[in-house]
Scaffold this motif. Structure first.
Motif, mmCIF file in Angstrom:
data_model
loop_
_atom_site.group_PDB
_atom_site.id
_atom_site.type_symbol
_atom_site.label_atom_id
_atom_site.label_comp_id
_atom_site.label_asym_id
_atom_site.label_seq_id
_atom_site.Cartn_x
_atom_site.Cartn_y
_atom_site.Cartn_z
ATOM 1 N N ASP A 2 0.824 -1.219 0.000
ATOM 2 C CA ASP A 2 0.000 0.000 0.000
ATOM 3 C C ASP A 2 0.855 1.265 0.000
ATOM 4 O OD1 ASP A 2 -2.446 -1.348 0.008
ATOM 5 O OD2 ASP A 2 -2.287 -1.701 2.167
ATOM 6 N N GLY A 3 1.862 1.311 -0.864
ATOM 7 C CA GLY A 3 2.664 2.522 -0.987
ATOM 8 C C GLY A 3 3.431 2.869 0.275
ATOM 9 N N LYS A 4 3.881 1.874 1.008
ATOM 10 C CA LYS A 4 4.741 2.073 2.190
ATOM 11 C C LYS A 4 4.054 2.866 3.298
ATOM 12 C CE LYS A 4 8.952 1.866 -0.550
ATOM 13 N NZ LYS A 4 10.262 2.412 -0.853
ATOM 14 N N ILE A 5 2.747 2.863 3.341
ATOM 15 C CA ILE A 5 2.061 3.629 4.382
ATOM 16 C C ILE A 5 2.332 3.044 5.761
ATOM 17 C CG2 ILE A 5 -0.119 2.324 4.219
ATOM 18 C CD1 ILE A 5 0.170 6.131 4.716
ATOM 19 N N TYR A 6 2.674 1.754 5.837
ATOM 20 C CA TYR A 6 2.933 1.145 7.146
ATOM 21 C C TYR A 6 4.225 1.648 7.764
ATOM 22 C CZ TYR A 6 -0.945 -1.775 5.852
ATOM 23 O OH TYR A 6 -2.186 -2.179 5.484
ATOM 24 N N VAL A 7 5.121 2.176 6.907
ATOM 25 C CA VAL A 7 6.333 2.797 7.448
ATOM 26 C C VAL A 7 5.942 4.028 8.267
ATOM 27 C CG1 VAL A 7 8.540 3.858 6.862
ATOM 28 C CG2 VAL A 7 7.679 1.978 5.484
ATOM 29 N N VAL A 8 4.978 4.782 7.754
ATOM 30 C CA VAL A 8 4.501 5.960 8.481
ATOM 31 C C VAL A 8 3.838 5.528 9.785
ATOM 32 C CG1 VAL A 8 3.146 8.065 8.315
ATOM 33 C CG2 VAL A 8 4.114 7.064 6.254
ATOM 34 N N LEU A 9 3.049 4.469 9.702
ATOM 35 C CA LEU A 9 2.393 3.965 10.910
ATOM 36 C C LEU A 9 3.437 3.572 11.956
ATOM 37 C CD1 LEU A 9 -0.292 3.175 12.245
ATOM 38 C CD2 LEU A 9 0.009 0.903 11.278
ATOM 39 N N ALA A 10 4.492 2.881 11.513
ATOM 40 C CA ALA A 10 5.542 2.457 12.445
ATOM 41 C C ALA A 10 6.207 3.660 13.096
ATOM 42 C CB ALA A 10 6.579 1.613 11.699
ATOM 43 N N VAL A 11 6.477 4.683 12.298
ATOM 44 C CA VAL A 11 7.137 5.882 12.827
ATOM 45 C C VAL A 11 6.244 6.573 13.859
ATOM 46 C CG1 VAL A 11 7.752 8.238 12.160
ATOM 47 C CG2 VAL A 11 8.704 6.318 10.911
ATOM 48 N N VAL A 12 4.965 6.694 13.537
ATOM 49 C CA VAL A 12 4.040 7.339 14.480
ATOM 50 C C VAL A 12 3.935 6.516 15.763
ATOM 51 C CG1 VAL A 12 1.639 7.978 14.832
ATOM 52 C CG2 VAL A 12 2.764 8.563 12.701
ATOM 53 N N LEU A 13 3.926 5.196 15.630
ATOM 54 C CA LEU A 13 3.853 4.348 16.825
ATOM 55 C C LEU A 13 5.096 4.504 17.693
ATOM 56 C CD1 LEU A 13 2.211 1.012 15.620
ATOM 57 C CD2 LEU A 13 1.283 2.713 17.182
ATOM 58 N N ILE A 14 6.268 4.613 17.053
ATOM 59 C CA ILE A 14 7.506 4.782 17.823
ATOM 60 C C ILE A 14 7.433 6.078 18.637
ATOM 61 C CG2 ILE A 14 9.968 5.287 17.604
ATOM 62 C CD1 ILE A 14 9.919 3.328 15.163
ATOM 63 N N ILE A 15 6.959 7.149 18.000
ATOM 64 C CA ILE A 15 6.859 8.423 18.712
ATOM 65 C C ILE A 15 5.834 8.309 19.843
ATOM 66 C CG2 ILE A 15 6.191 10.843 18.469
ATOM 67 C CD1 ILE A 15 7.305 10.655 15.576
ATOM 68 N N TRP A 16 4.752 7.620 19.568
ATOM 69 C CA TRP A 16 3.726 7.407 20.587
ATOM 70 C C TRP A 16 4.304 6.660 21.789
ATOM 71 C CZ3 TRP A 16 -0.209 8.717 23.120
ATOM 72 C CH2 TRP A 16 -1.047 7.814 23.782
ATOM 73 N N ILE A 17 5.122 5.630 21.508
ATOM 74 C CA ILE A 17 5.757 4.882 22.595
ATOM 75 C C ILE A 17 6.666 5.813 23.405
ATOM 76 C CG2 ILE A 17 7.458 3.076 23.094
ATOM 77 C CD1 ILE A 17 6.201 1.539 20.678
ATOM 78 N N GLY A 18 7.362 6.718 22.708
ATOM 79 C CA GLY A 18 8.209 7.681 23.407
ATOM 80 C C GLY A 18 7.413 8.566 24.342
ATOM 81 N N VAL A 19 6.264 9.033 23.869
ATOM 82 C CA VAL A 19 5.428 9.904 24.708
ATOM 83 C C VAL A 19 4.893 9.116 25.902
ATOM 84 C CG1 VAL A 19 3.303 11.241 24.745
ATOM 85 C CG2 VAL A 19 4.833 11.433 22.796
ATOM 86 N N VAL A 20 4.501 7.872 25.668
ATOM 87 C CA VAL A 20 3.984 7.047 26.766
ATOM 88 C C VAL A 20 5.085 6.772 27.786
ATOM 89 C CG1 VAL A 20 3.116 4.748 27.312
ATOM 90 C CG2 VAL A 20 2.127 6.025 25.426
#
Lengths: 236, 95
Positions: free
Chosen positions: B51-69
């Motif tokens: 799907d056009g590498k959209i999961y890379v974006v999801l992974a990046v957002v999740l990593i940042i989310w984990i940082g905030v948590v």
């Protein structure tokens, strides 16, 4: 002395609300907005909204930290030392997030098909060196017992550390062949580097993450200050 | 004024675009030549390149989310420590 280091609770709450609004908007627009269709990058270009602000937050953190270290050397005020430490700590956190998100991004664009997560691209290596320098700040802090000596030694180290930041993030990587964008010529965001449609998401996102940094930083400074006051004898 | 004027051949201007571009790919040639386009992506790449590498974006957002948590949890731990300290410092209040 006031019971809180927060000079204006209204400003703090406003920034907090703004951060929530901006980052929510950046998430929605970041995933749903229109972006140019490019090879290799494809949809992963949307990472611009999330990966790049990490480094902006790191830069803001190191500058705030250095400013308070400088003021600490002038005044010897323990609160300055706390501010310098917390700003550096959060800068390190955002830097780690930046480097890990960058690794993931690079793995599926630059290094796709190769299975490589890390290939010593100058931009990545220099960023890693910068994080190690800031890691050293905390190792140094923890190795000094006397709080006054610790504050002074750490502040001097911090002033040297911040000087390396622009070199390691910008100047040196641009002298070397790198796959990272923004290396050709001057500022990273020229007219051709960032599509106009993406600016409307990118700039609010940067603002949102800088605000998030400030909110987290303020929280930690407040807690550290309370802890210091509860201990009564000067610690930290 | 030039000491060594360029020969009037038309080849020189056409070289310009290539000369202007820094050789940014040379250091990574090994990475790129290993790639064989016929090979279909395996394992993790099969997911991430979909799907056009959209999961890379999801992974990046999740990593940042984990940082905030992570920050959230660390702040909580600090509050716990402060509460314990308050319990020690303040004499027991008969309720």
């Amino acid at each position: 002395m006031a019971s809180s280091v927060l000079s204006s609770p209204t400003v703090y709450r406003s920034v907090r609300a703004l951060v929530v609004a901006l980052l929510s908007g950046a998430l929605v627009a970041g995933f749903l907005g229109q972006i140019p269709q490019l090879d290799i990058l494809e949809q992963s270009a949307r990472n611009l909204y999330f990966h790049v602000p990490m480094w902006f937050a790191l830069m803001m953190g190191t500058v705030i930290s250095a400013y308070h270290s400088f003021r600490y050397l002038q005044s010897g005020d323990r609160l300055r030392d706390i501010r310098a430490r917390e700003a550096a700590w959060l800068a390190l956190l955002f830097g780690l997030l930046g480097i890990v998100t960058g690794m993931v991004w690079a793995r599926f664009t630059w290094y796709v098909g190769s299975g490589k997560w890390w290939n010593f691209d100058p931009k990545q290596s220099m960023a890693a060196v910068l994080l190690l320098i800031y890691g050293g700040y905390f190792v140094l802090r923890d190795s000094v017992e006397d709080p006054d000596t610790r504050g002074r030694v750490a502040a001097v180290y911090n002033l040297f550390a911040v000087v390396t930041m622009p070199f390691l993030l910008y100047i040196l990587p641009r002298q070397l062949p790198s796959l990272h964008p923004g290396g050709e010529g001057s500022p990273a965001f020229t007219q051709t580097d960032l599509a106009p449609a993406m600016r409307w998401v990118f700039y609010p996102s940067v603002l949102g993450f800088l605000g998030l940094f400030w909110v987290l930083y303020t929280q930690r400074v407040r807690l550290s200050w309370i802890r210091k006051r509860l201990r009564r004898e000067p610690e930290l | 004024m030039t000491l060594h004027p360029l020969p009037a051949s038309a080849a020189a201007p056409s070289l310009r675009p290539q000369q202007a571009r820094p050789d940014t790919a040379a250091a990574y040639d090994s990475t790129w030549t290993e790639e064989s386009p016929a090979q279909s992506p395996q394992g993790l790449e099969r997911v991430m390149l979909d799907d056009g590498k959209i999961y890379v974006v999801l992974a990046v957002v999740l990593i940042i989310w984990i940082g905030v948590v992570t920050m959230l949890f660390r702040t909580d731990r600090r509050i716990d420590a402060l509460e314990r300290r308050l319990d020690q410092d303040i004499p027991e209040d008969p309720a």
